[in-house]
Design a protein around this motif. Structure first.
Motif: not given
Length: 139
Positions: A7-33
């Motif tokens: 679970x810890x290793x999976x969480x580490x990988x999942x969090x990293x993937x999530x951050x990568x997607x957020x950095x690749x597709x940024x949006x403003x706080x009030x923009x469409x997420x």
């Protein structure tokens, strides 16, 4: 202990993937997420596929299910991000955009989870390959 580590290793990988997607597709706080929507829809499809396929196979270890499910996909997808985006869109007066986002998140998530379950169950009913050729292809 193996389950906690998975679970810890999976969480580490999942969090990293999530951050990568957020950095690749940024949006403003009030923009469409877009990034949150994509992450949650992909997560619904993958979790459905895992539940219908890999997890349905006899002998799939519980630590593997926990590592991929609660660990990787639990940290990759987040309901709290959906709610925060809805609150931000609503407080900015974009009620129609918030309603659209919620509708696509729920309906799309359910549809993709169902599709994943169907795909996974088709794979689960195929026999596991037992022989591998020198080229790496299964027979």
């Amino acid at each position: 202990m193996r389950t906690y580590l998975a679970v810890a290793l999976g969480g580490l990988v999942g969090t990293g993937l999530r951050l990568a997607v957020d950095l690749f597709l940024p949006h403003a706080e009030t923009g469409f997420p877009v990034s949150t929507l994509i992450v949650n829809l992909v997560g619904a499809l993958v979790l459905g596929w895992l539940v219908g396929g890999l997890w349905a196979r006899p002998g799939t270890p519980s630590w593997l299910r926990a590592g991929f499910g609660a660990g990787l996909l639990g940290s990759f997808t987040t309901m709290s991000a959906v709610m925060a985006s809805l609150v931000l869109l609503s407080s900015d007066g974009a009620w129609w955009l918030a309603a659209l986002y919620l509708t696509v998140s729920v309906v799309g998530g359910l549809a993709l989870a169902a599709a994943g379950l169907r795909l996974g169950s088709r794979l689960a009913h195929r026999p596991m390959p037992t022989t591998v050729t020198d080229a790496g292809q299964t027979l």
